[in-house]
Design an enzyme around this catalytic site. Structure first.
Site, PDB file in Angstrom:
ATOM      1  N   ALA A 113       4.656  18.514 -45.297  1.00  0.00           N
ATOM      2  CA  ALA A 113       5.868  17.880 -44.703  1.00  0.00           C
ATOM      3  C   ALA A 113       5.074  16.803 -44.017  1.00  0.00           C
ATOM      4  CB  ALA A 113       6.545  18.657 -43.698  1.00  0.00           C
ATOM      5  N   GLY A 156       5.948  15.914 -34.497  1.00  0.00           N
ATOM      6  CA  GLY A 156       5.747  16.964 -35.510  1.00  0.00           C
ATOM      7  C   GLY A 156       6.792  17.497 -36.416  1.00  0.00           C
ATOM      8  N   ASN A 157       6.729  18.453 -36.908  1.00  0.00           N
ATOM      9  CA  ASN A 157       7.876  18.878 -37.654  1.00  0.00           C
ATOM     10  C   ASN A 157       7.407  20.594 -37.720  1.00  0.00           C
ATOM     11  OD1 ASN A 157       6.745  19.562 -40.331  1.00  0.00           O
ATOM     12  ND2 ASN A 157       6.493  17.249 -40.385  1.00  0.00           N
ATOM     13  N   ARG A 158       8.432  21.226 -38.302  1.00  0.00           N
ATOM     14  CA  ARG A 158       8.620  22.890 -38.158  1.00  0.00           C
ATOM     15  C   ARG A 158       7.908  23.521 -39.466  1.00  0.00           C
ATOM     16  NH1 ARG A 158      12.008  24.161 -34.180  1.00  0.00           N
ATOM     17  NH2 ARG A 158      13.562  22.757 -33.660  1.00  0.00           N
ATOM     18  N   SER A 159       7.222  22.698 -40.067  1.00  0.00           N
ATOM     19  CA  SER A 159       6.537  23.234 -41.371  1.00  0.00           C
ATOM     20  C   SER A 159       5.428  23.897 -41.019  1.00  0.00           C
ATOM     21  CB  SER A 159       5.861  22.143 -42.270  1.00  0.00           C
ATOM     22  OG  SER A 159       5.151  22.558 -43.338  1.00  0.00           O
TER      23      SER A 159
END
Ligand SMILES: Cc1cc2nc3c(=O)[nH]c(=O)nc-3n(C[C@H](O)[C@H](O)[C@H](O)COP(=O)(O)O)c2cc1C
Length: 437
Positions: free
Chosen positions: A313, A247-250
């Protein structure tokens, strides 16, 4: 302090009765240091939290608390008419309610009615108060009346609770006020150019749109009426196995506030998101998880859209063969083969006909250069380049350090803005782009 647009302006700073009233002293100091002349108006309840003398000492002007009995016989009209900017920090639930209903039962509420200057409310209250539907209703009303709002952030509150309700930091309120002030100055200049054009020359659609903006916020509320707008939000999750993902931090905040702003201006909004942060009555919500699901949801609706804003994102890579069971630690480390995901924005750029296409670029360096390249290579109308990897911009924050990169190659530095304010700027660009089609 670098030269500020507020130098030489007359600011009326209202302070209402909340614990965060102490932060108003720091904000006042920032205005004074920027070269503004500041007069402070406290509600009687604010005087329970901080003494007027503090502000008298900081500003060099007596702080005001009384509608009647002060040396000035008509203080509210003098203060309201002389203000170039009126800022209330903190704004309590009580003051918000009075402003939403036009009540005028003390000096500050009278000044609010007696001014034509831009008004900024920085809100602060306990989470339970903030989440009350009546408070949210009052908030919508003051926004519709043209008041600019700085919503409270999440953090530690009085009594040790943690939640949303915390007053934005004075530096952020100051930066926001600078942004509002320069925007109003630009609008006034564009208005006077627009009215000159009325006298003879043909008006461009930009001048017409600006003139509309200048006529008042109630007309702004409809400038996306009837448009179909699709917004994406959040970070995609690409499964590694039955329980893990890449995943990512969005956080999804940016996409949610854009959807809310487009809705407020009358658009039919579809929000394709990986998370639900707020209920947005009237928005069609499509919940997705992976880049592939997001692509399918966006592509299937693209033909009927006037505008697409890709604020999500989206992962560039995904595991080629996610395991359908949980990978066991005992089995040891295995290599995860990654394959590229579909480039949604590029595909939309290739397929677009009359749609207005807005992309986002999260960059840690060379933000403008990379943004300018992306707007061309993906055939976008507007690219919002923003800085990530710093504390006050990008993923999960309430503010964004952003630039607009346009299809004509121009780059506009927007500085540090609240995401809510950035969403207003983005919708202004979209409305202007729609006027030109
Ligand atoms: C210790 C304490 C802290 C308070 N903090 C807040 C606050 O942060 N936000 C708020 O809306 N009301 C807060 N209140 C309630 C307000 O003080 C109250 O609603 C008051 O009538 C507000 O008046 P004003 O809006 O005229 O200043 C607090 C009350 C107390 C006793």
């Amino acid at each position: 302090m670098p030269d500020s647009v507020l130098r030489g302006s007359h600011i009326v700073l209202g302070v209402a009765g909340g614990v965060a009233a102490y932060k108003a002293a720091s904000l006042c100091r920032l205005f004074v240091k920027a070269g503004a002349e500041v007069e402070v108006v406290l509600t009687l309840e604010a005087c329970e939290f901080i003494r007027p003398l503090t502000f008298t000492a900081l500003t060099g002007f007596p702080a005001h608390t009384q509608l009647f009995g002060a040396s000035d016989p008509v203080p509210h009209t003098r203060l309201g008419q002389s203000a170039d900017l009126l800022v209330v920090a903190p704004t309590t639930a009580h003051l918000l309610a009075r402003a939403a209903h036009g009540l005028a039962d003390d000096l500050l509420s009278n000044v609010l009615l007696a001014t034509r200057a831009p008004v900024v409310f920085a809100l602060a209250m306990h989470t339970e108060m903030w989440e009350q539907s009546v408070v949210q209703r009052n908030l919508r009303q003051v926004r519709a009346d043209g008041i600019k709002v700085i919503e409270p952030g999440v953090g530690e509150l009085v009594g040790g609770d943690v939640g949303s309700g915390r007053l934005a930091e004075p530096e952020k309120i100051f930066a926001f006020c600078e942004g509002i002030f320069s925007e109003e100055t630009e609008k006034k200049q564009a208005c006077s150019k627009g009215s000159n054009a009325d006298a003879g020359e043909e008006r461009t659609s930009a001048q017409a749109a600006t003139a509309l903006l200048c006529r008042g916020s109630s007309e702004v509320a409809g400038d996306l009426a009837g448009r179909n707008i699709l917004v994406t939000a959040g970070g995609t999750r690409e499964p590694v196995d039955a329980v893990r993902f890449l995943g990512n931090r969005s956080s999804g905040k940016m996409g949610h506030v854009i959807a809310g702003e487009a809705l407020r201006r009358g658009a039919h909004v579809t929000l394709v998101a990986t998370c639900v942060l707020a209920s947005l009555p009237g928005v069609e919500f499509v919940r997705v998880e992976t880049a592939e699901e997001m692509a399918a949801a966006v592509f299937s609706r693209f033909a009927e859209m006037d505008v697409v804003v890709m604020a999500a994102a989206v992962a560039d890579f995904r595991p080629a063969a996610p395991a359908d069971r949980k990978l066991k630690k005992e089995a040891g480390l295995s290599r995860i083969e990654l394959v590229p995901t579909v480039d949604i924005l590029k595909t939309l750029g290739e397929r677009k006909k009359t749609q207005f296409l807005v992309g986002f670029a999260a960059e840690t360096e060379q933000v403008c250069e990379n943004g300018a390249k992306k707007v061309r290579s993906k055939n976008l109308d507007l690219l919002v380049a923003n800085l990530v990897g710093v504390t006050d911009s990008g993923f999960g924050t309430d503010t964004n350090r952003a630039w607009f990169c346009s299809a004509d190659g121009s780059v506009q530095d927007l500085g540090l803005l609240l995401k809510t304010e950035l969403s207003v700027r983005i919708c202004d660009r979209i409305a202007d782009g729609m006027c030109r089609r």
